[in-house]
Scaffold this motif. Structure first.
Motif, mmCIF file in Angstrom:
data_model
loop_
_atom_site.group_PDB
_atom_site.id
_atom_site.type_symbol
_atom_site.label_atom_id
_atom_site.label_comp_id
_atom_site.label_asym_id
_atom_site.label_seq_id
_atom_site.Cartn_x
_atom_site.Cartn_y
_atom_site.Cartn_z
ATOM 1 N N MET A 1 0.740 -0.919 0.165
ATOM 2 C CA MET A 1 0.006 -0.113 0.129
ATOM 3 C C MET A 1 1.018 1.315 0.021
ATOM 4 O O MET A 1 1.854 1.295 0.539
ATOM 5 C CB MET A 1 -1.052 -0.106 1.114
ATOM 6 N N SER A 2 0.476 2.216 -0.733
ATOM 7 C CA SER A 2 1.232 3.359 -0.779
ATOM 8 C C SER A 2 0.313 4.642 -0.508
ATOM 9 O O SER A 2 -0.689 4.566 -0.148
ATOM 10 C CB SER A 2 1.981 3.660 -2.444
ATOM 11 N N GLY A 3 1.122 5.749 -0.746
ATOM 12 C CA GLY A 3 0.268 7.168 -0.389
ATOM 13 C C GLY A 3 0.847 7.840 0.807
ATOM 14 O O GLY A 3 1.496 7.204 1.819
ATOM 15 N N THR A 4 0.891 9.097 0.789
ATOM 16 C CA THR A 4 1.447 9.888 2.086
ATOM 17 C C THR A 4 0.452 10.330 2.753
ATOM 18 O O THR A 4 -0.677 10.912 2.356
ATOM 19 C CB THR A 4 2.386 11.109 1.399
ATOM 20 N N GLN A 330 -13.683 -1.836 14.398
ATOM 21 C CA GLN A 330 -12.921 -0.879 13.498
ATOM 22 C C GLN A 330 -13.046 -1.184 12.003
ATOM 23 O O GLN A 330 -12.263 -0.374 11.402
ATOM 24 C CB GLN A 330 -11.475 -0.423 14.157
ATOM 25 N N MET A 331 -13.063 -2.576 11.616
ATOM 26 C CA MET A 331 -12.910 -2.864 10.284
ATOM 27 C C MET A 331 -13.626 -2.045 9.249
ATOM 28 O O MET A 331 -13.183 -1.506 8.411
ATOM 29 C CB MET A 331 -13.458 -4.287 10.330
ATOM 30 N N GLU A 332 -14.878 -1.629 9.316
ATOM 31 C CA GLU A 332 -15.762 -0.891 8.489
ATOM 32 C C GLU A 332 -15.260 0.556 8.370
ATOM 33 O O GLU A 332 -14.936 1.140 7.456
ATOM 34 C CB GLU A 332 -17.155 -0.724 8.989
ATOM 35 N N ALA A 333 -14.893 1.143 9.547
ATOM 36 C CA ALA A 333 -14.448 2.708 9.457
ATOM 37 C C ALA A 333 -12.853 2.646 8.713
ATOM 38 O O ALA A 333 -12.817 3.358 7.912
ATOM 39 C CB ALA A 333 -14.133 3.118 10.982
ATOM 40 N N LEU A 334 -12.110 1.455 9.022
ATOM 41 C CA LEU A 334 -10.768 1.370 8.290
ATOM 42 C C LEU A 334 -11.055 1.086 6.908
ATOM 43 O O LEU A 334 -10.112 1.614 6.017
ATOM 44 C CB LEU A 334 -10.045 -0.103 8.951
ATOM 45 N N ALA A 335 -12.193 0.565 6.527
ATOM 46 C CA ALA A 335 -12.297 0.331 4.947
ATOM 47 C C ALA A 335 -12.573 1.649 4.350
ATOM 48 O O ALA A 335 -12.229 1.800 3.234
ATOM 49 C CB ALA A 335 -13.483 -0.674 4.955
ATOM 50 N N PHE A 336 -13.221 2.473 5.211
ATOM 51 C CA PHE A 336 -13.645 3.832 4.381
ATOM 52 C C PHE A 336 -12.478 4.640 4.452
ATOM 53 O O PHE A 336 -12.379 5.452 3.502
ATOM 54 C CB PHE A 336 -14.749 4.373 5.133
ATOM 55 N N ALA A 337 -11.625 4.686 5.281
ATOM 56 C CA ALA A 337 -10.168 5.384 5.266
ATOM 57 C C ALA A 337 -9.349 4.914 3.997
ATOM 58 O O ALA A 337 -9.145 5.642 3.304
ATOM 59 C CB ALA A 337 -9.509 5.027 6.667
ATOM 60 N N TRP A 338 -9.480 3.466 3.848
ATOM 61 C CA TRP A 338 -8.913 2.986 2.602
ATOM 62 C C TRP A 338 -9.434 3.379 1.500
ATOM 63 O O TRP A 338 -8.687 3.659 0.194
ATOM 64 C CB TRP A 338 -8.856 1.547 2.784
ATOM 65 N N HIS A 343 -9.165 6.890 -3.620
ATOM 66 C CA HIS A 343 -9.554 7.774 -4.354
ATOM 67 C C HIS A 343 -8.437 8.980 -4.531
ATOM 68 O O HIS A 343 -8.278 9.381 -5.532
ATOM 69 C CB HIS A 343 -10.819 8.668 -3.429
ATOM 70 N N MET A 344 -7.730 9.352 -3.549
ATOM 71 C CA MET A 344 -6.623 10.170 -3.351
ATOM 72 C C MET A 344 -5.428 9.801 -4.436
ATOM 73 O O MET A 344 -4.802 10.510 -4.857
ATOM 74 C CB MET A 344 -6.263 10.514 -2.076
ATOM 75 N N GLU A 345 -5.215 8.468 -4.598
ATOM 76 C CA GLU A 345 -4.259 8.245 -5.187
ATOM 77 C C GLU A 345 -4.546 7.549 -6.768
ATOM 78 O O GLU A 345 -4.010 7.225 -7.627
ATOM 79 C CB GLU A 345 -3.869 6.617 -4.745
ATOM 80 N N GLY A 346 -6.065 8.140 -7.112
ATOM 81 C CA GLY A 346 -6.573 7.833 -8.327
ATOM 82 C C GLY A 346 -6.594 6.411 -8.786
ATOM 83 O O GLY A 346 -6.626 5.979 -9.990
ATOM 84 N N LEU A 347 -7.313 5.627 -7.800
ATOM 85 C CA LEU A 347 -7.177 4.216 -7.881
ATOM 86 C C LEU A 347 -8.693 3.629 -7.786
ATOM 87 O O LEU A 347 -9.478 4.413 -6.783
ATOM 88 C CB LEU A 347 -6.276 3.247 -6.941
ATOM 89 N N ALA A 348 -9.138 2.685 -8.502
ATOM 90 C CA ALA A 348 -10.516 2.237 -8.344
ATOM 91 C C ALA A 348 -10.865 1.640 -6.814
ATOM 92 O O ALA A 348 -9.854 1.065 -6.334
ATOM 93 C CB ALA A 348 -10.833 1.198 -9.311
ATOM 94 N N THR A 355 -19.896 -6.059 -6.808
ATOM 95 C CA THR A 355 -21.007 -5.067 -6.965
ATOM 96 C C THR A 355 -22.023 -5.202 -8.260
ATOM 97 O O THR A 355 -23.035 -4.794 -8.175
ATOM 98 C CB THR A 355 -20.793 -3.696 -6.699
ATOM 99 N N GLY A 356 -21.397 -5.721 -9.303
ATOM 100 C CA GLY A 356 -22.057 -5.903 -10.515
ATOM 101 C C GLY A 356 -21.837 -4.650 -11.457
ATOM 102 O O GLY A 356 -22.484 -4.369 -12.548
ATOM 103 N N ALA A 357 -21.104 -3.494 -11.290
ATOM 104 C CA ALA A 357 -20.756 -2.491 -11.867
ATOM 105 C C ALA A 357 -20.175 -2.961 -12.949
ATOM 106 O O ALA A 357 -19.384 -4.102 -13.489
ATOM 107 C CB ALA A 357 -19.753 -1.533 -11.299
ATOM 108 N N ALA A 358 -19.994 -2.127 -14.253
ATOM 109 C CA ALA A 358 -19.574 -2.177 -15.477
ATOM 110 C C ALA A 358 -18.001 -2.548 -15.540
ATOM 111 O O ALA A 358 -17.522 -3.012 -16.495
ATOM 112 C CB ALA A 358 -20.167 -1.182 -16.624
ATOM 113 N N GLY A 359 -17.527 -1.991 -14.701
ATOM 114 C CA GLY A 359 -15.918 -1.849 -14.432
ATOM 115 C C GLY A 359 -15.593 -1.267 -13.166
ATOM 116 O O GLY A 359 -16.126 -0.697 -12.398
ATOM 117 N N PRO A 360 -14.184 -1.128 -13.074
ATOM 118 C CA PRO A 360 -13.649 -0.625 -11.881
ATOM 119 C C PRO A 360 -13.757 1.051 -11.999
ATOM 120 O O PRO A 360 -13.668 1.625 -13.222
ATOM 121 C CB PRO A 360 -12.043 -0.724 -12.158
#
Length: 369
Positions: A1-4, A330-338, A343-348, A355-360
């Motif tokens: 995992m990366s990011g500052t 803490q798992m769910e809150a940690l997931a939303f921090a992730w 988002h900030m790293e520009g990653l899906a 989820t069934g979405a058309a793509g990432p």
């Protein structure tokens, strides 16, 4: 995992009991929790949010007022985290704020997580990433569950295992070398808490004691499962209070008692606990027959009766995620921090197979500090 920079994740789930927050660092190979804080949901705000789950008078005003009050509660948790960790606001890269789901209708093309992210950014002086589900829904997905992508990042897919989140609604993530599968399995604490509060005055069934005082009614359990088509639907699927609520339960209990006679309230609690266990366990047995480990998170992981019933229903070890160095609460809150980090790293942040979405898709909307 990366990011500052560290991130904060905030989660208020369908149980409506409060807000959990974590500060976390994702710069290493695994997330590192720097702090955890929570705040109980004020009774007035909880009542407002419950009311907004159903159509009502002057909804726009009610939603706006509740969103602002929720932002105040979120800011309170952020302040606790900053005080606890000694971090200044300008050290936090972003807050991932889930918001409070008041309507979840991916079948109609929308999901609503009540929030006031601009207000939260003003109150905290920290950038906010919010509205994390709607992009997936716009791409044809359910917008839920979103945690499986995080579960895969934390637990890996080298062996067959499952992560079962027992919040208001239960959802399961199935991890294996074949890939990741995840979806909601049915009601969990949402119905258990409501029935316990109605008949004991307690907000939840501590350690499953109320359920243990009753007797499981197998025929009623079978009827509850058979009477709800959603439970038999294949994934991808997600649900919430729109479907599983006290009205859903009362209608079925009334029909049952008209045909079979009165039910003792404690027997209903025992049967609702079994409903949570059976609807989750059968999906794990069916979708992951070689499962080697089930990790449990969410409030249900603290319910000893529920955990023992799960262990009896499955043929592999069952343990809270605390045993894997991620505290269950803490798992769910940690997931939303992730997800904010993604988002900030520009990653899906979504998994289309889940989820069934058309793509990432990069999830969330950004509100600068």
């Amino acid at each position: 995992m990366s990011g500052t920079g560290p991130y904060i994740g905030l989660m208020s789930g369908t149980s409506l009991d409060g807000v959990d927050g974590v500060a976390a660092d994702f710069s290493g190979p695994a997330p590192r929790i720097l702090g955890h804080a929570d705040a109980a949901m004020p009774a007035e705000l909880r009542a407002s949010l419950l009311a907004l789950n159903q159509p009502g008078f002057d909804e726009i005003h009610g939603m706006s007022r509740a969103a602002l009050a929720l932002a105040e509660l979120y800011a309170e948790v952020v302040a606790k985290l900053l005080a606890q960790t000694g971090l200044a606001p300008d050290r936090i890269r972003a807050i991932g704020a889930h918001g409070q789901t008041v309507r979840h209708r991916p079948d109609a093309g929308y999901t609503v997580q009540l929030n006031a992210p601009a207000r939260l950014a003003e109150l905290t002086g920290i950038a906010v990433v919010a509205d994390l589900r709607s992009r997936d829904v716009a791409a044809g997905g359910h917008g839920a569950p979103l945690a499986p992508a995080f579960h895969a990042a934390v637990f890996g897919t080298a062996r067959p295992q499952a992560v079962l989140n027992l919040g208001g609604i239960a959802n399961v993530t199935l991890l294996s070398p074949k890939g990741v599968v995840g979806y909601d399995t049915g009601p969990a604490n949402l119905l258990l808490d409501a029935w316990c509060a109605r008949h004991t005055g307690q907000p939840y069934d501590r350690d499953g004691r109320y359920a243990a005082s009753g007797t499981l009614q197998p025929a009623l359990l079978a009827e509850l499962i058979a009477s709800e088509p959603w439970l038999a639907a294949p994934p991808p699927k997600s649900t919430g209070r729109d479907l599983f609520n006290e009205t859903w339960l009362d209608r079925r209990l009334q029909a049952w008692q008209a045909a079979h006679g009165p039910l003792h309230p404690a027997d209903v609690q025992a049967t609702l606990q079994a409903l949570t266990v059976e609807t989750a366990a059968r999906e794990i047995r069916r979708q992951q027959p070689a499962c080697e480990q089930v990790w449990v998170c969410g409030g249900g992981a603290r319910n000893g009766g529920l955990m023992r019933a799960l262990a009896a229903a499955l043929s592999c070890p069952v343990a809270p995620t605390d045993n894997a160095n991620v505290p269950a609460q803490q798992m769910e809150a940690l997931a939303f921090a992730w997800l904010a980090h993604r988002h900030m790293e520009g990653l899906a942040g979504n998994l289309p197979a889940v989820t069934g979405a058309a793509g990432p898709r990069i999830l969330g909307a950004y509100y600068p500090a």
